[in-house]
Design an enzyme around this catalytic site. Structure first.
Site, PDB file in Angstrom:
ATOM      1  N   GLY A 202       0.593  -1.319   0.001  1.00  0.00           N
ATOM      2  CA  GLY A 202      -0.038  -0.140   0.045  1.00  0.00           C
ATOM      3  C   GLY A 202       0.831   1.190  -0.013  1.00  0.00           C
ATOM      4  O   GLY A 202       2.087   1.035  -0.264  1.00  0.00           O
ATOM      5  N   ASN A 203       0.136   2.450   0.267  1.00  0.00           N
ATOM      6  CA  ASN A 203       0.968   3.672   0.391  1.00  0.00           C
ATOM      7  C   ASN A 203       0.163   4.646   1.281  1.00  0.00           C
ATOM      8  O   ASN A 203      -0.440   4.109   1.879  1.00  0.00           O
ATOM      9  CB  ASN A 203       1.008   4.255  -1.028  1.00  0.00           C
ATOM     10  CG  ASN A 203      -0.121   4.549  -1.728  1.00  0.00           C
ATOM     11  OD1 ASN A 203      -0.908   5.522  -1.012  1.00  0.00           O
ATOM     12  ND2 ASN A 203      -0.867   4.021  -2.784  1.00  0.00           N
ATOM     13  N   ARG A 204       1.052   5.610   1.743  1.00  0.00           N
ATOM     14  CA  ARG A 204       0.627   6.552   2.692  1.00  0.00           C
ATOM     15  C   ARG A 204      -0.655   7.624   2.357  1.00  0.00           C
ATOM     16  O   ARG A 204      -1.053   8.298   3.195  1.00  0.00           O
ATOM     17  CB  ARG A 204       1.599   7.255   3.229  1.00  0.00           C
ATOM     18  CG  ARG A 204       2.784   6.553   3.941  1.00  0.00           C
ATOM     19  CD  ARG A 204       3.915   6.956   4.586  1.00  0.00           C
ATOM     20  NE  ARG A 204       3.669   8.079   5.115  1.00  0.00           N
ATOM     21  CZ  ARG A 204       4.452   9.312   5.261  1.00  0.00           C
ATOM     22  NH1 ARG A 204       5.399   9.511   4.598  1.00  0.00           N
ATOM     23  NH2 ARG A 204       4.040   9.994   6.227  1.00  0.00           N
ATOM     24  N   SER A 205      -1.312   7.356   1.259  1.00  0.00           N
ATOM     25  CA  SER A 205      -2.098   8.254   1.020  1.00  0.00           C
ATOM     26  C   SER A 205      -3.619   8.356   1.780  1.00  0.00           C
ATOM     27  O   SER A 205      -3.877   6.915   1.952  1.00  0.00           O
ATOM     28  CB  SER A 205      -2.700   8.191  -0.591  1.00  0.00           C
ATOM     29  OG  SER A 205      -3.772   9.165  -0.735  1.00  0.00           O
ATOM     30  N   ALA A 274      -3.503   7.862  -5.121  1.00  0.00           N
ATOM     31  CA  ALA A 274      -2.163   7.177  -5.518  1.00  0.00           C
ATOM     32  C   ALA A 274      -2.201   5.860  -5.620  1.00  0.00           C
ATOM     33  O   ALA A 274      -2.865   4.862  -4.994  1.00  0.00           O
ATOM     34  CB  ALA A 274      -1.598   7.370  -4.036  1.00  0.00           C
TER      35      ALA A 274
END
Ligand code: CTP
Length: 408
Positions: A202-205, A274
């Site tokens: 995943g990502n931090r968005s 994102a």
């Protein structure tokens, strides 16, 4: 237009008289709603004479016409000038103990606030927090200016001049419904690419910027199709309003399906999510355990580029907007953004500087918006809502102009 001028109890109330006159001179229908405190500074006859409308402070007057909500419902714009620290606290808390309070709660019109108070009060953490809350809800501020204050002291806290408030009000009225009749598709959040039933890449968005865009677009009159990728419920709540339809996606593939569907109906598409560039080539149907063997090596395959696909398939007149999250700074940031816009074929690209402590999970953001020939068409910094307004202003301008749909 129907303009409500809320006047609260500060010495600058006398300047609001001139503000009302400016609105009247433009030909607007103006209703003044003073607080009881405001009437200590400028009396009711003055307000009635210059606004040419009856003036009351109480929710108990004119009950048969349900005046306590009727004015707010009819308003095209509400201006509070001067706005004291106390009034801004009441607005932030949603208090409705007088006619101005009920009107502010009942209205869906844009609200412009012109603060006036002593510098210490303006700088107090309580006021700072209230300003933050109001801004994040879409309330606009004009001023305060810096200069001599009534106590002989000097600093930020002076109410802006009536001409300046008038100019800001007209600008707000102009932009208020510039997306009316349009459908705007917005993706927000960050995709999660599953590895096994319990893990993902995943990502931090957080989705805050995309949600702010959706809310602001709806407030500017658009029907909004919001595709939310893994956004916390309390973040998503900020977009809850009539005109916003939310659907949810997990992975990039799911988001692609949602956005392709939304784009068929949309006049404007904004890819703020994102999106993971890669997914795991082979999903494990079972949770991977250490018993499965040595440390696993994940083989990744590329995801489709949703933005590039939507731009390639765009209908004539459709406006496509992308984001770029970059860790570069200065000229290199712009250069990367320009290359990315061209590569993806978007009409506009909003470049967002990110880093370990920048861009994610914060209330504020900074954006530079690049247009079709690589020129900077807008720059914004502030709360995610404020940044959203600037970006939407640039999008609306492009969409209504001749430029849409021909990015090179
Ligand atoms: N985007 C997309 N589909 C992808 C990857 C990105 O639609 N598979 C969109 C994002 O929503 C954003 C824009 O493309 O609007 C740029 O995203 P970004 O992550 O900055 O760029 P990448 O394409 O991932 O390029 P790079 O990783 O090389 O910076």
């Amino acid at each position: 237009m129907v303009i409500i001028v809320g006047v609260t109890g500060g010495i600058a109330a006398y300047k609001a008289v001139h503000l009302v006159r400016l609105f009247i001179a433009d030909g607007h229908e103006v209703h003044v709603i003073p607080t009881e405190e405001a009437l200590r500074f400028v009396g009711r006859p003055t307000w009635e004479a210059i606004s040419r409308n009856p003036v009351t402070t109480s929710v108990h007057d004119d009950v048969p016409r349900v005046r306590h909500v009727a004015l707010g419902q009819r308003a095209d714009l509400v201006v509070v000038a001067p706005a004291t620290a106390n009034t801004m606290a009441a607005m932030a808390a949603g208090l409705a103990d007088d006619l101005l309070g009920t009107t502010l709660l009942a209205t869906t019109a844009p609200v412009l606030v012109a603060p006036a108070m002593h510098t210490e009060m303006w700088n107090h953490p309580a006021t700072r927090a209230n300003v933050e809350t109001l801004r994040s809800r879409g309330v606009r501020l004009v001023g305060p200016d810096s200069g001599p204050l009534t106590g002989g002291d000097s600093g930020p806290g002076r109410m802006s001049e009536p001409e300046e408030i008038h100019r800001a009000a007209l600008e707000l009225l102009r932009s208020a419904q510039d997306l009316a009749g349009l459908t705007v598709a917005v993706s927000a959040g960050g995709t999660r690419e599953p590895i096994d039933p319990v893990r993902y890449l995943g990502n931090r968005s957080s989705g805050r910027q995309g949600v702010a865009l959706a809310a602001a677009a709806a407030d500017r009159g658009a029907r909004v199709l919001l595709a939310a990728a893994n956004i916390e419920a309390d973040v998503l709540r900020a977009a809850q309003r009539p005109g916003v339809e939310v659907s949810t996606a997990g992975s990039a593939a799911e988001l692609a399906t949602l956005m392709r569907g939304a784009a068929e109906e949309a006049d404007i598409v904004i890819m703020a999510a994102a999106v993971a560039d890669y997914r795991v080539a082979e999903l494990s149907q079972e949770k991977m355990t250490k018993e499965s063997g040595p440390a696993p090596v994940l083989t990744l395959v590329e995801n489709e580029d949703i933005l590039a696909g939507l731009a390639a398939d765009r209908r004539p007149g459709q406006t496509i907007v992308g984001f770029a999250a970059e860790t570069a700074t200065g000229e290199e940031l712009l250069a990367r953004g320009r290359r990315k816009r061209k590569r993806k074929g978007a009409d506009l690209l909003a470049i967002n500087e990110v880093g370990w402590t920048k861009g994610f999970e914060t209330a504020d953001n900074r954006l530079v918006v690049i247009g079709a020939d690589g020129q900077v068409v807008a720059e914004a910094s502030g709360s995610k809502r404020e940044v959203a307004e600037v970006l939407l202003g640039a999008i609306a301008e492009l969409h209504h102009g001749a430029g849409a749909g021909d990015a090179g």
